[in-house]
Write a protein that holds these residues in place. Structure first.
Motif, PDB file in Angstrom:
ATOM      1  N   SER A 169       0.659  -1.348  -0.038  1.00 31.14           N
ATOM      2  CA  SER A 169       0.055  -0.014   0.158  1.00 31.14           C
ATOM      3  C   SER A 169       0.606   1.335   0.085  1.00 31.14           C
ATOM      4  O   SER A 169       1.932   1.101   0.640  1.00 31.14           O
ATOM      5  CB  SER A 169      -0.944   0.093   1.257  1.00 31.14           C
ATOM      6  N   ALA A 170       0.260   1.918  -0.143  1.00 25.07           N
ATOM      7  CA  ALA A 170       0.564   3.954  -0.712  1.00 25.07           C
ATOM      8  C   ALA A 170       0.192   4.854   0.258  1.00 25.07           C
ATOM      9  O   ALA A 170      -0.542   4.725   1.274  1.00 25.07           O
ATOM     10  CB  ALA A 170       0.675   4.410  -2.402  1.00 25.07           C
ATOM     11  N   HIS A 171       1.016   5.634   0.565  1.00 29.69           N
ATOM     12  CA  HIS A 171       0.290   6.678   1.657  1.00 29.69           C
ATOM     13  C   HIS A 171      -1.183   6.907   0.924  1.00 29.69           C
ATOM     14  O   HIS A 171      -1.941   7.226   2.113  1.00 29.69           O
ATOM     15  CB  HIS A 171       1.512   7.811   1.519  1.00 29.69           C
ATOM     16  N   ALA A 172      -1.524   7.229   0.103  1.00 27.87           N
ATOM     17  CA  ALA A 172      -2.395   7.479  -0.104  1.00 27.87           C
ATOM     18  C   ALA A 172      -3.460   7.098   0.300  1.00 27.87           C
ATOM     19  O   ALA A 172      -5.038   6.538   0.922  1.00 27.87           O
ATOM     20  CB  ALA A 172      -3.191   7.484  -2.299  1.00 27.87           C
ATOM     21  N   PHE A 173      -3.333   5.133   0.710  1.00 27.74           N
ATOM     22  CA  PHE A 173      -4.324   4.525   0.955  1.00 27.74           C
ATOM     23  C   PHE A 173      -4.716   5.200   2.458  1.00 27.74           C
ATOM     24  O   PHE A 173      -5.710   4.828   3.156  1.00 27.74           O
ATOM     25  CB  PHE A 173      -4.140   3.331   1.660  1.00 27.74           C
ATOM     26  N   THR A 174      -3.959   4.902   3.381  1.00 30.48           N
ATOM     27  CA  THR A 174      -4.102   5.200   4.538  1.00 30.48           C
ATOM     28  C   THR A 174      -4.339   7.020   4.854  1.00 30.48           C
ATOM     29  O   THR A 174      -6.139   7.301   5.476  1.00 30.48           O
ATOM     30  CB  THR A 174      -2.438   5.944   5.333  1.00 30.48           C
ATOM     31  N   LEU A 175      -4.053   7.536   3.681  1.00 30.10           N
ATOM     32  CA  LEU A 175      -5.037   9.338   3.754  1.00 30.10           C
ATOM     33  C   LEU A 175      -6.328   8.373   2.896  1.00 30.10           C
ATOM     34  O   LEU A 175      -7.364   9.813   3.320  1.00 30.10           O
ATOM     35  CB  LEU A 175      -4.474   9.991   2.446  1.00 30.10           C
ATOM     36  N   LEU A 176      -6.303   8.044   2.641  1.00 30.50           N
ATOM     37  CA  LEU A 176      -8.067   7.636   2.483  1.00 30.50           C
ATOM     38  C   LEU A 176      -9.344   6.996   3.360  1.00 30.50           C
ATOM     39  O   LEU A 176     -10.204   7.845   3.040  1.00 30.50           O
ATOM     40  CB  LEU A 176      -8.341   6.557   1.626  1.00 30.50           C
ATOM     41  N   HIS A 177      -8.171   6.773   4.263  1.00 33.18           N
ATOM     42  CA  HIS A 177      -9.364   6.802   5.755  1.00 33.18           C
ATOM     43  C   HIS A 177      -9.456   7.654   6.411  1.00 33.18           C
ATOM     44  O   HIS A 177      -8.734   8.324   6.257  1.00 33.18           O
ATOM     45  CB  HIS A 177      -8.583   4.377   6.013  1.00 33.18           C
ATOM     46  N   ASP A 178     -10.800   7.042   7.118  1.00 31.62           N
ATOM     47  CA  ASP A 178     -11.189   8.019   8.156  1.00 31.62           C
ATOM     48  C   ASP A 178      -9.335   8.671   9.352  1.00 31.62           C
ATOM     49  O   ASP A 178      -9.420   9.435   9.905  1.00 31.62           O
ATOM     50  CB  ASP A 178     -11.909   7.331   8.668  1.00 31.62           C
TER      51      ASP A 178
END
Lengths: 430, 430
Positions: free
Chosen positions: A200-209
């Motif tokens: 996973s990328a940072h985007a995946f973390t940022l996508l979540h709450d």
């Protein structure tokens, strides 16, 4: 007409086809020629080159054809005349190709590929041969230095996004050949059977709450045998969240930014304190052979390398040339080249001590040498009478390079600038 | 399975698909996202970047599909689960893409491409978008500096052999966009309508019994409107042979080695003394922006550039990143980045003096600015609701860059290391 539908035969410099046109007219097109691929020098300070790309090159040569649409383009653009157009329509390489195996080391003057046949059929392959070998050899040499610097720790190739989309696939192949453990590039996985990796990328973390939600989602989908990226917000909290979500059996955490030496130490201590003593630490972010070497004493388990490996770490091309060295048995040479360049078909051997350590490479111009017990002939046949012979597997070439790097004097593995690892002796015709 | 038959959809980093798998499971795959492409910095000392590749990228995105064989590979390798496999099978980008036009200049933070849509459909494009733009922008920036250094003299792109065979085609396109006159690469000629050129190599001279025979053959095949390569043996004799064979109407001679300043002068004098006052001099051989600048006062008519242009002249990748900046209308940002990075969809304008000279680039985070008379909006729409709109032609983009380079302050065109040509002002949300 998009590039995706253009055959490799048109990935060629125009002058090759105008030469074919002219040679067909004047009767020289059928002269028996020998072309050689070699580098006049290594990139500044490099101690060895690595042969890579020959396997995929030979497949491209096997399939090298000019299709009707391409012939029509060449005719309508006035690049070839009718006779040349007819000749190109029937093109199929019918000569011989020999060369160093993939994973072999090379030095200035090493004849890493020798193409023999009629002038016209050899000259049209020039651009393709050089494009493949200049790219793949450059990547493999950079990758091999990183593998040496990593001292046995695995390196993941993750540079696809930093280079042309097709070059990325070849780069993944060259890096694996050089000893990288895996690649992020799925096309390379499919085409060459290279292990692929990536979570996973940072985007995946940022996508979540929040970060725990992202980690929980990843673990639910991929299991605990995954890598959680812990540096989106705060690394210490990221590690705590990772272990809280996945438990101490989590396979790995990845850190992609910051002072990796300090962060690796702190992360190891924190993971251990949380009971995650087996959880691995993967570091990435502008890794090259020097930054990998700097981390040798830190508790890093796996490196991720991107930009530097796919761009050759300062040497994005291998400076290989394709030169006509023999015409109808007569050695030829461009006058203004340096004295190391001699005409005639070459035969190359590498000489070793009884212990196995390489001592020199000897290149004979015209004629096959008597070789000694600890000499190794460096050339093998790839194509005979136009027929492609079996080539070593990528795994075999990878092992071949590993053995080669063990065989050179230890100074040859230093990252610092220096002379070629072993001297090259060129023995001209008596 | 060879790379030639692999679709661009698989030229993707594995983590994009594992993220899709996880996001489909947890329900976040459909969150409305905005991703932006930008560079945090320019290559060291560079004063501007050049947007290139967007035109060919949009075509690749239009055709971005996962075929059954690829899905089967992903399933059997355990990279995606059934739900993700089904989702990928039906993939077609349905969102919006806007960005800077090709030939636009960019600076640190410029949002050169903005991709809007559901998380899953945007994230799978990351590697392809970055591969295309990082490669093509790097080549275009190097090429633009060479064009400036050449001061109106034409430059031929002839570097195909120094880079991956597919990258070579894209490099020819980027160099032409940046103002190069032509390319040696036939695939680029066919795919993009770029003028192609090229006549003969040293091998052609060596193939023949002597240099006059080679020249006579070439002139017989290609006419006097050709370029004879005169440095295989002795340049002065080569020029005499060329004019003796072709007459004083010969179009051009090419010199590919040696001290090009001295040789250009001597060759001009000799050609003039032979009555060939209109015969042009083409020089090639390791030309970069600096060596081109050095030859400004010499009687050179045309430059040939190879290695340096296709490898970005020291900066082989543009360091562009693809970052998630907004989720369901909420700006997001990775904490550890530098302060110049702000969340939210950006709008960019370039401000100019009434004379047309650019003074600054202003990037608004969330919200469209009131723009003034001499402001120019930098973003255009490439894809709307999944439908690809018309893009400017390569010729239009080439002219756009030419105008852009006229518009920046003159210091911005210096080859020496310096700051970005104009400052970038980022206006965060109030």
């Amino acid at each position: 007409m998009t590039v995706e539908t253009i055959a490799p035969a048109l990935m060629t410099d125009q002058y090759e086809l105008t030469m074919v046109s002219a040679a067909l007219r004047d009767g020289t097109a059928d002269r028996h020629c020998v072309f050689e691929v070699f580098a006049r020098r290594l990139p500044t300070g490099r101690r060895y080159g690595v042969v890579a790309g020959t396997g995929r090159l030979i497949e491209l040569i096997r399939d090298f054809r000019f299709e009707p649409g391409e012939i029509e383009f060449l005719r309508s653009a006035g690049i070839v005349d009718d006779a040349a157009a007819t000749w190109l329509s029937g093109y199929r390489f019918s000569g011989e190709i020999e060369g160093y195996g993939e994973g072999e080391l090379f030095f200035p003057g090493s004849p890493i590929l020798t193409v023999t046949g009629k002038f016209a059929e050899c000259v049209v392959l020039e651009t393709l041969i050089l494009s493949v070998l200049n790219h793949d050899c450059a990547i493999a040499a950079a990758a091999a230095r990183m593998v040496t610097a990593a001292r046995g720790r695995p390196i993941i190739e993750m540079g696809s996004r930093r280079t042309h989309e097709h070059a990325a696939v070849a780069a993944a192949r060259a890096a694996y050949l050089a000893g990288f453990a895996s690649t992020s590039n799925l096309a390379a996985g499919r085409a060459y059977g290279i292990p692929t990796t990536g979570t996973s990328a940072h985007a995946f973390t940022l996508l979540h709450d929040d970060e725990p939600a992202a980690f929980a989602s990843q673990v639910a989908a991929l299991g605990k045998n995954t890598t959680l990226l812990v540096d989106t917000y705060d690394i210490s909290q990221g590690i705590r969240n990772a272990i809280a979500v996945a438990g101490p059996d989590l396979r790995a955490v990845r850190i992609d930014s910051g002072d990796l030496s300090v962060l690796a130490q702190q992360s190891r201590e924190l993971l251990d304190s949380l009971g995650a003593t087996e959880t691995k630490i993967i570091v990435s972010g502008d890794m090259d052979e020097y930054s990998i070497a700097t981390l040798a004493a830190e508790p890093v388990d796996i490196y991720g390398a991107g930009t530097a490996v796919v761009t050759g770490s300062g040497a994005p091309t291998a400076s290989l040339v394709y030169k006509l060295v023999e015409v109808d048995g007569r050695p030829v040479v461009k006058r203004s080249e340096n004295k190391a360049t001699v005409g005639g078909r070459k035969t190359a051997i590498r000489r070793h001590k009884p212990t196995g350590t390489a001592t020199e490479e000897i290149i004979y111009s015209q004629g096959v040498p008597d070789h000694q017990t600890n000499d190794r002939l460096l050339q093998r046949t790839y194509v005979a009478g136009g027929e492609v012979l079996d080539t070593p597997s990528l795994a075999e070439s990878r092992e071949h390079l590993r053995q080669n790097l063990i065989s050179i004097p230890w100074e040859g593995l230093k990252l610092s600038a220096g002379d070629p690892a072993i001297p090259v002796v060129i023995v001209p015709t008596a």
